[in-house]
Enzyme design. Structure first.
Site, PDB file in Angstrom:
ATOM      1  N   GLU A 155       0.861  -1.186   0.000  1.00  0.00           N
ATOM      2  CA  GLU A 155       0.000   0.000   0.000  1.00  0.00           C
ATOM      3  C   GLU A 155       0.894   1.231   0.000  1.00  0.00           C
ATOM      4  O   GLU A 155       1.996   1.212   0.568  1.00  0.00           O
ATOM      5  CB  GLU A 155      -0.895   0.009   1.255  1.00  0.00           C
ATOM      6  CG  GLU A 155      -1.744   1.280   1.343  1.00  0.00           C
ATOM      7  CD  GLU A 155      -2.831   1.255   2.409  1.00  0.00           C
ATOM      8  OE1 GLU A 155      -2.747   0.402   3.314  1.00  0.00           O
ATOM      9  OE2 GLU A 155      -3.735   2.092   2.329  1.00  0.00           O
ATOM     10  N   CYS A 213      -6.407   0.869   2.927  1.00  0.00           N
ATOM     11  CA  CYS A 213      -7.393   1.948   3.029  1.00  0.00           C
ATOM     12  C   CYS A 213      -7.386   2.902   1.844  1.00  0.00           C
ATOM     13  O   CYS A 213      -8.380   3.587   1.611  1.00  0.00           O
ATOM     14  CB  CYS A 213      -7.149   2.742   4.303  1.00  0.00           C
ATOM     15  SG  CYS A 213      -7.623   1.844   5.777  1.00  0.00           S
ATOM     16  N   ASN A 247     -12.067  -3.134   0.441  1.00  0.00           N
ATOM     17  CA  ASN A 247     -11.099  -3.386   1.523  1.00  0.00           C
ATOM     18  C   ASN A 247     -11.732  -2.968   2.837  1.00  0.00           C
ATOM     19  O   ASN A 247     -12.227  -1.850   2.950  1.00  0.00           O
ATOM     20  CB  ASN A 247      -9.836  -2.548   1.305  1.00  0.00           C
ATOM     21  CG  ASN A 247      -8.874  -2.639   2.489  1.00  0.00           C
ATOM     22  OD1 ASN A 247      -8.287  -3.679   2.736  1.00  0.00           O
ATOM     23  ND2 ASN A 247      -8.734  -1.542   3.236  1.00  0.00           N
ATOM     24  N   GLU A 248     -11.704  -3.828   3.806  1.00  0.00           N
ATOM     25  CA  GLU A 248     -12.223  -3.499   5.145  1.00  0.00           C
ATOM     26  C   GLU A 248     -13.571  -2.784   5.088  1.00  0.00           C
ATOM     27  O   GLU A 248     -13.774  -1.781   5.774  1.00  0.00           O
ATOM     28  CB  GLU A 248     -11.198  -2.686   5.943  1.00  0.00           C
ATOM     29  CG  GLU A 248     -10.014  -3.533   6.365  1.00  0.00           C
ATOM     30  CD  GLU A 248      -9.153  -2.916   7.455  1.00  0.00           C
ATOM     31  OE1 GLU A 248      -9.314  -1.725   7.771  1.00  0.00           O
ATOM     32  OE2 GLU A 248      -8.317  -3.649   8.014  1.00  0.00           O
TER      33      GLU A 248
HETATM   34  O1  AHR Z   1      -2.079  -1.678   6.859  1.00  0.00           O
HETATM   35  C1  AHR Z   1      -2.527  -0.451   7.285  1.00  0.00           C
HETATM   36  C2  AHR Z   1      -4.031  -0.336   7.193  1.00  0.00           C
HETATM   37  O2  AHR Z   1      -4.644  -1.227   8.068  1.00  0.00           O
HETATM   38  C3  AHR Z   1      -4.641  -0.692   5.867  1.00  0.00           C
HETATM   39  O3  AHR Z   1      -4.618   0.361   4.994  1.00  0.00           O
HETATM   40  C4  AHR Z   1      -6.052  -1.043   6.226  1.00  0.00           C
HETATM   41  O4  AHR Z   1      -6.627  -1.968   5.336  1.00  0.00           O
HETATM   42  C5  AHR Z   1      -5.946  -1.536   7.639  1.00  0.00           C
HETATM   43  O5  AHR Z   1      -6.855  -0.925   8.465  1.00  0.00           O
END
Ligand code: AHR
Length: 660
Positions: A48, A247, A378-379
């Protein structure tokens, strides 16, 4: 006689005692009892753009805000010399002619000599890392409004000593944009260099995309990725590369979400957005953190291909970050999001005659990337997620039934939210469910048997983001201590044992810049010049490079060892290399010895390779001491099909033996 009877009794007792002691210490690894295949994707990496992971990280661009598109257009730049007065330096806007990259810098110079009028860029995070003897490639786009300016480009160190320099004389037809470049070799090393561009003569010059790259990029690709960082990934031989997050997929709001189509094509036409980690944590503000997308989806696919990993893109599912705005797209307006997913599959896998396959081919990759996995959100969580996930599933499976879809199970592994999602996703026959856990080392130790009872027939699990977080404030890599890595190793024996259901796993986050991080702990730390792997990195690498092809049963007193007496064990066979590999974790403060009996194998080599990773629980690696915790190799003689393994206090041990 009485004495003789006593002696026999004593000897018998002794025999019994030692046999029972051996029994107690015996781990039976049965290679003939396969407990499922180890997927080739078992251990991968989660990438990321967080902690300066992409811009200022693996994307080797050294100029910050090269196109003047940051919120503050001159961020990273300063004016030099006394011959640039009021109104001589203007940020201008093409007003629609180039919507993705509208701003440029216009400079008017009136009779300046070298050193009298210039601009300077500070690079990412306190300067640019410049290495002695290395070539640097400078380039810019310019337009001569009024010809007559010559550019002196130089790299200088903190004391203003010139490290490299060159002359760039614009040569084009006036009033047309063109690109020009220039290369030079640095005569010394500096961790905090900067670039100065001096203007000589008289005239008006418009400038954009002012760029500097080192020549030692990954695979020597022009304007490519930082070689040392990618090498660390390649060394892990990861089964997949997950990108672009995390995120940043979701964005703070939907406008801030990651949109892959804006990250491909000519670099000057990729529209920059603010990186959400810029403002995410008020205690770690990063006002200069933007995503330029010089590194975009094409480059990620190429990276995965380069290092022999499956590409695993994650796309926004019509929901922004639920910790932030929680903005959602109404269901009747979800189509463009789903279309983005369908188009991505065509971009990656389509024939060159298809609309998006043609775009890929034009970028230099006529062959398909053969993408097999795609993440939907994601999440994300709640019924809103399930509704959207179903719409994605229906459309994608109808057109591309073979693509494995990965769905979010939220942010944590044991809440009501998790159980709701898990049930719903299994109900919709999800291919793969993405579980995340940032938990204490104790949690990891206690949960090593988490997957022992997961349904083998249903959805597979992707342990998509995990890391053991010790208590206390993060001040950098202070939480990447051996205690955390050891707990992860213990937990990973559980993942490995359950490879029949856990098909993918990745530590998160991957990279962090010592001067520009937002989230810690992280796997690999870098500064402008250096890099090191944390103890956690060496654990991941050990599992990943020794993943085997099938799980072998490893039993202690008839049960798998997942914490009894502070010990953890898993075993795999590598049927290609013909090796049996046993991983053991001792979380005790003292040494433990175990005997391993190998069964179900005809012939074993007389000795095996032992890899030991050990240390004080508080030990960590650092720039100054990058090898405080690293694996050490030795040889271990076997007695027939038995091996006696001594496990030092708080250690991860791997025994690898060849078989016939
Ligand atoms: O890895 C850091 C963050 O943790 C990522 O962006 C997210 O998916 C998770 O909350």
């Amino acid at each position: 006689m009485k004495y003789k009877r006593n002696l026999i009794a004593l000897l018998l007792a002794g025999t019994f005692f030692s046999a029972s002691a051996q029994q107690e210490d015996l781990i039976v690894v049965n290679a003939a009892k396969s407990e499922g295949k180890v997927s080739a994707t078992m251990w991968g990496v989660f990438f990321e753009d967080i902690n300066m992971g992409a811009d200022g990280g693996i994307y080797a661009e050294m100029v910050k805000n090269r196109s003047f598109e940051f919120l503050k257009p001159l961020m990273g730049w300063s004016v030099k010399g006394n011959k640039i007065g009021e109104g001589d330096l203007l940020v201008q806007n093409r007003q629609g002619a180039n919507l993705a990259n509208p701003r440029f810098l216009s400079v008017a110079i009136k009779g300046a000599a070298k050193g009298e009028a210039g601009i300077s860029n500070e690079g990412f995070k306190g300067g640019m890392g410049v290495k002695k003897g290395l070539k640097y490639d400078f380039s810019l786009m310019y337009r001569q409004v009024s010809p007559g300016i010559t550019l002196h480009v130089e790299l200088v160190d903190e004391e203003n000593k010139v490290l490299a320099s060159g002359l760039l004389k614009p040569t084009d037809v006036p009033a047309e944009w063109k690109s020009q470049d220039l290369s030079f070799i640095a005569v010394a090393t500096s961790a905090k260099a900067r670039i100065n561009i001096w203007f000589e003569g008289s005239g008006v010059l418009d400038m954009d995309m002012i760029s500097l790259f080192p020549a030692d990029t990954w695979k020597g690709r022009k304007k490519g990725m930082r070689g040392d960082m990618i090498q660390m990934l390649a060394d892990m031989k990861p089964g997949f590369v997950r990108f672009p997050g995390g995120c940043i997929v979701e964005g703070i709001d939907l406008a801030n979400r990651y949109q892959w189509k804006k990250t491909i094509g000519p670099i000057a036409e990729r529209q920059l957005i603010m990186n959400r980690w810029n403002v995410e944590f008020s205690h770690r503000p990063s006002p200069d953190y933007f995503q330029t997308f010089g590194l975009g989806f094409f480059e990620y696919f190429q990276l995965a291909e380069d290092i022999g990993a499956e590409a695993l893109p994650i796309l926004n599912c019509g929901m922004a970050c639920q910790f932030n705005t929680a903005e959602v797209v109404p269901l009747d307006q979800l189509d463009p999001y789903i279309q983005d997913a369908l188009d991505l599959i065509e971009f990656a896998n389509g024939d060159v005659s298809s609309e998006w396959g043609k775009v890929r081919a034009a970028m230099g990759h006529a062959e398909p990337f053969n993408m097999k996995y795609l993440g939907v959100g994601n999440e994300n969580w709640g019924p809103q997620y399930i509704e959207r996930a179903k719409a994605f599933q229906q459309a994608i499976k109808a057109k591309y039934p073979k693509i494995n879809l990965i769905y979010s199970s939220g942010t944590d592994p044991d809440s009501e939210r998790f159980h709701y999602l898990d049930k719903e996703l299994r109900g919709m026959k999800a291919d793969i469910i993405d579980e995340h856990y940032y938990r204490s080392p104790e949690w990891f130790l206690k949960n090593a048997a988490r997957y022992d009872h997961y349904d083998r027939q249903g959805a597979k699990v992707f342990a998509g983001e995990f890391a053991a977080h010790i208590k206390g404030k993060a001040t950098g890599s202070n939480r990447n201590i051996w205690e955390a890595a050891l707990a992860e190793a213990a937990f990973m024996t559980g993942l490995e044992r359950n490879a029949a259901v856990v098909n993918m796993a990745s530590y998160a986050p991957l990279f962090a810049n010592t001067e520009g991080w937002q989230w810690a702990p992280d796997l690999i730390w870098v500064d402008n010049l250096n890099i090191y792997g944390t103890p956690n990195y060496y654990v991941q690498k050990l599992f990943s490079t020794n993943k085997g092809t099938q799980v072998a049963s490893a039993l202690f007193e008839g049960k798998s060892l997942s914490g009894q007496g502070g010990l953890y064990v898993s075993a795999v066979l590598d049927s290609i290399k013909k090796e049996v590999i046993v991983k053991l974790v001792n979380t005790n403060e003292t040494e433990r010895t175990k005997q391993i009996a190998f069964e179900g194998i005809k012939k074993l080599a007389a000795e095996g390779k032992l890899t030991t990773v050990k240390g004080e629980l508080t030990a960590q690696n650092s720039m100054e001491s990058p090898s405080a915790i690293v694996p050490a190799e030795s040889l271990l003689k076997l007695k027939g099909k038995n091996a006696v393994v001594k496990m030092p206090a708080n250690s991860l041990i791997m025994l690898k033996v060849s078989y016939k």
